[in-house]
Every structure is written in structure tokens, then in C-alpha cells.
Design a protein around this motif. Structure first.
Motif, PDB file in Angstrom:
ATOM      1  N   UNK A   2      -1.387  -1.637  -2.272  1.00 33.28           N
ATOM      2  CA  UNK A   2      -2.822  -1.694  -2.548  1.00 33.28           C
ATOM      3  C   UNK A   2      -3.602  -1.451  -1.257  1.00 33.28           C
ATOM      4  N   UNK A   3      -4.790  -0.867  -1.402  1.00 38.09           N
ATOM      5  CA  UNK A   3      -5.651  -0.585  -0.255  1.00 38.09           C
ATOM      6  C   UNK A   3      -6.919  -1.423  -0.364  1.00 38.09           C
ATOM      7  N   UNK A   4      -7.292  -2.052   0.752  1.00 39.20           N
ATOM      8  CA  UNK A   4      -8.466  -2.917   0.797  1.00 39.20           C
ATOM      9  C   UNK A   4      -9.445  -2.355   1.827  1.00 39.20           C
ATOM     10  N   UNK A   5     -10.719  -2.390   1.518  1.00 39.05           N
ATOM     11  CA  UNK A   5     -11.728  -1.840   2.425  1.00 39.05           C
ATOM     12  C   UNK A   5     -12.971  -2.713   2.428  1.00 39.05           C
ATOM     13  N   UNK A   6     -13.788  -2.474   3.421  1.00 41.50           N
ATOM     14  CA  UNK A   6     -15.132  -3.066   3.478  1.00 41.50           C
ATOM     15  C   UNK A   6     -16.126  -1.912   3.430  1.00 41.50           C
ATOM     16  N   UNK A   7     -17.104  -2.032   2.558  1.00 35.43           N
ATOM     17  CA  UNK A   7     -18.088  -0.954   2.423  1.00 35.43           C
ATOM     18  C   UNK A   7     -19.483  -1.552   2.305  1.00 35.43           C
ATOM     19  N   UNK A   8     -20.463  -0.712   2.555  1.00 34.48           N
ATOM     20  CA  UNK A   8     -21.851  -1.082   2.275  1.00 34.48           C
ATOM     21  C   UNK A   8     -22.329  -0.225   1.112  1.00 34.48           C
ATOM     22  N   UNK A   9     -22.872  -0.878   0.103  1.00 32.04           N
ATOM     23  CA  UNK A   9     -23.355  -0.169  -1.093  1.00 32.04           C
ATOM     24  C   UNK A   9     -24.634  -0.833  -1.565  1.00 32.04           C
ATOM     25  N   UNK A  10     -25.665  -0.033  -1.707  1.00 32.83           N
ATOM     26  CA  UNK A  10     -26.979  -0.516  -2.141  1.00 32.83           C
ATOM     27  C   UNK A  10     -27.452  -1.684  -1.275  1.00 32.83           C
ATOM     28  N   UNK A  11     -27.214  -1.557   0.033  1.00 33.69           N
ATOM     29  CA  UNK A  11     -27.725  -2.521   0.998  1.00 33.69           C
ATOM     30  C   UNK A  11     -26.879  -3.760   1.204  1.00 33.69           C
ATOM     31  N   UNK A  12     -25.791  -3.907   0.452  1.00 36.90           N
ATOM     32  CA  UNK A  12     -24.942  -5.094   0.576  1.00 36.90           C
ATOM     33  C   UNK A  12     -23.539  -4.704   1.009  1.00 36.90           C
ATOM     34  N   UNK A  13     -22.880  -5.622   1.729  1.00 35.20           N
ATOM     35  CA  UNK A  13     -21.501  -5.414   2.168  1.00 35.20           C
ATOM     36  C   UNK A  13     -20.556  -5.984   1.111  1.00 35.20           C
ATOM     37  N   UNK A  14     -19.524  -5.215   0.773  1.00 34.06           N
ATOM     38  CA  UNK A  14     -18.571  -5.615  -0.253  1.00 34.06           C
ATOM     39  C   UNK A  14     -17.146  -5.468   0.273  1.00 34.06           C
ATOM     40  N   UNK A  15     -16.289  -6.397  -0.150  1.00 39.79           N
ATOM     41  CA  UNK A  15     -14.843  -6.237   0.023  1.00 39.79           C
ATOM     42  C   UNK A  15     -14.322  -5.610  -1.256  1.00 39.79           C
ATOM     43  N   UNK A  16     -13.649  -4.476  -1.132  1.00 45.22           N
ATOM     44  CA  UNK A  16     -13.285  -3.697  -2.314  1.00 45.22           C
ATOM     45  C   UNK A  16     -11.813  -3.299  -2.267  1.00 45.22           C
ATOM     46  N   UNK A  17     -11.305  -2.891  -3.416  1.00 48.58           N
ATOM     47  CA  UNK A  17     -10.020  -2.219  -3.471  1.00 48.58           C
ATOM     48  C   UNK A  17     -10.280  -0.730  -3.676  1.00 48.58           C
ATOM     49  N   UNK A  18      -9.359   0.080  -3.178  1.00 55.64           N
ATOM     50  CA  UNK A  18      -9.516   1.530  -3.224  1.00 55.64           C
ATOM     51  C   UNK A  18      -8.561   2.085  -4.269  1.00 55.64           C
ATOM     52  N   UNK A  19      -9.090   2.938  -5.128  1.00 52.29           N
ATOM     53  CA  UNK A  19      -8.285   3.496  -6.207  1.00 52.29           C
ATOM     54  C   UNK A  19      -8.183   5.008  -6.057  1.00 52.29           C
ATOM     55  N   UNK A  20      -6.971   5.487  -5.843  1.00 52.21           N
ATOM     56  CA  UNK A  20      -6.681   6.920  -5.740  1.00 52.21           C
ATOM     57  C   UNK A  20      -7.493   7.623  -4.656  1.00 52.21           C
ATOM     58  N   UNK A  21      -7.896   6.887  -3.630  1.00 49.43           N
ATOM     59  CA  UNK A  21      -8.634   7.435  -2.482  1.00 49.43           C
ATOM     60  C   UNK A  21      -9.984   8.044  -2.855  1.00 49.43           C
ATOM     61  N   UNK A  22     -10.355   8.023  -4.127  1.00 52.30           N
ATOM     62  CA  UNK A  22     -11.580   8.705  -4.559  1.00 52.30           C
ATOM     63  C   UNK A  22     -12.641   7.754  -5.061  1.00 52.30           C
ATOM     64  N   UNK A  23     -12.302   6.478  -5.219  1.00 45.82           N
ATOM     65  CA  UNK A  23     -13.257   5.514  -5.743  1.00 45.82           C
ATOM     66  C   UNK A  23     -12.899   4.125  -5.241  1.00 45.82           C
TER      67      UNK A  23
END
Length: 255
Positions: free
Chosen positions: A1-22
């Protein structure tokens, strides 16, 4: 599994990455990768290695080190995937360094080599840019060489350690504007990850989120504003970064 930190719509999220495209947000929403701002996936201290590849030591006409040549990078140096890094004005040579990074998953103190990988949460990629002009000695890289704001891209994500079963023979590659410039393998490391965890934990406690950047193979080249630099570690990730001038960077990133 791949885990990332991103900013989306002004907020920071801890997310999982699916198929490198989403990426999948905590609430289950699936967001296209191009819609988010990628942040460094970990923000602990980074322990970086100089001359940790035998071919790179030969490239620079140095004898291979007999113990790890380590220095620390502060979190202010980190930037994310698809972000920009600046080249200082009036320097002669700035080069990339494609590196495999081990991310610590639990406190590690006095860890033995045979147990070391149990303390790794996963792996990511970094590009440890260096300003060659200010390098006084390859055995002691100073702050002006390695600790400039936003000059260490890290990411795009952390791959679970279980999904990278053998880190001892992974290919590393760097492209400038689509041209392959650097190619090597982690098999050429002088001090491998278990050795490094044993070494660091013998005199300090490594904390969750700390990172060990394991050095770069031979094949360095100068980069200039306008260049797109891509570094890739097989089975871990592909990290994209663009170079801008000092003036442009600080014009667009005013405090």
C-alpha cells in the motif's frame, strides 16, 4: 500500500494512493492525482549519507568511506512531488541526487542489524540537490550545500515495507528533460539500510517519521532553471521536480 500527504481544497489530508492515478481521502472520496498538491510524505529529521555508493566515490576520486558519512537535513528543506526547487543565482554547478529513503516506523534505539528492517515503516524517494560551489569537503557537506529551503523533493508517497521485499537490488534513475542521465543500483551501496539503522540507533533514538536517505550512485550533471528533473527508484516511486531561478522562486513564495 502507498500512503501520502496531500493538500486538497485548502486542507491537508493523509491518503492512500490507488494505481498512482488517484488518492482516497479519509472520508472515502477518490480524487484524481492531478487535482491535489503533493506534500512530503514524512516530516521527521532526515539523516543523509555522503559517498555511500562505491561507483559515486570513484566518480569523485575518493576512497570508499570506512564508516557512514552522515549529515542532517531539516524539514524546511523538504518539498513535494511536482513542486519547484530553486537554483541560487551566480552558482556554477547544482546537481541532483536520486536516493532511496527508508522511513522509520517506531522508536529505534540500540537496534541490531538482524532486527533493523522491523523498524522500517516503508520507503520513499528523494532528490537531494547539492550546490557544488559551496562544497568545502565531500566528507563534510556544509549547510549552504544541503540545507536550503525547498531544495529536497521527497515523495510522492511511502510504500509499505512489506511491498518492497528486497531493497538491496533496486534500480535508480534520473532524467533531465526526458534524457536519462543517471542509472545505478542499490546493490552498489557501501552501507546498507540494516547497517545504517544499527549505526544511528547505537548513539541516538530514531523516531517514527525520521528518514534515512541512503546516498546516490554515479552520474551527476548540472541543472538550470527551466529543467524538469525526474528521479525514480524501482518499485518505490517516480518523483518529478522543476528548477526555477532564485528570483522567480522567492517572488512566488514570499513569506
Amino acid at each position: 500500500m502507498k500512503h501520502a500527504r496531500i493538500r486538497y481544497e485548502g486542507s491537508v489530508h493523509a491518503v492512500t494512493v490507488e494505481d498512482n492515478s488517484a488518492v482516497r481521502l479519509e472520508d472515502g472520496r477518490l480524487i484524481a492525482a492531478e487535482q491535489v498538491e503533493w506534500l512530503p510524505p514524512a516530516n521527521g529529521s532526515m539523516f543523509a549519507l555522503g559517498l555511500n555508493y562505491a561507483d559515486h566515490a570513484r566518480e569523485l576520486a575518493f576512497a570508499p568511506p570506512t564508516e557512514p558519512l552522515a549529515f542532517i537535513k531539516s524539514p524546511g528543506t523538504y518539498t513535494g512531488h511536482n513542486q519547484v526547487t530553486w537554483r541560487p543565482d551566480n552558482v556554477e554547478y547544482m546537481h541532483y541526487e536520486c536516493e532511496l529513503v527508508a522511513v522509520i516506523g517506531k522508536p529505534a534505539k540500540n537496534v541490531k542489524r538482524e532486527d533493523a528492517l522491523d523498524y522500517v515503516a516503508g520507503y520513499t524517494v528523494c532528490n537531494d540537490y547539492a550546490i557544488r560551489d559551496y562544497l568545502e569537503n565531500y566528507y563534510r557537506p556544509n549547510l549552504r550545500v544541503k540545507n536550503r529551503d525547498a531544495t529536497t523533493p521527497v515523495g510522492p508517497w511511502i510504500v509499505d515495507a512489506a511491498d518492497v521485499p528486497d531493497v538491496s537490488n533496486l534500480k535508480l534513475r534520473t532524467w533531465i528533460n526526458g534524457e536519462l542521465k543517471q542509472e545505478g543500483t542499490t546493490a552498489d551501496m557501501i552501507f546498507d539500510i540494516p547497517h545504517l539503522i544499527e549505526y544511528f540507533s547505537s548513539f541516538m533514538t530514531l523516531q517514527p517519521g525520521d528518514m534515512i536517505a541512503t546516498g546516490t550512485p554515479e552520474g551527476l550533471a548540472d541543472v538550470v532553471p527551466g529543467d524538469e528533473v525526474v528521479v525514480e527508484v524501482e518499485g518505490v516511486g517516480r518523483l518529478v521536480n522543476r528548477i526555477v531561478s532564485e528570483a522567480d522562486f522567492f517572488k512566488n513564495n514570499k513569506a
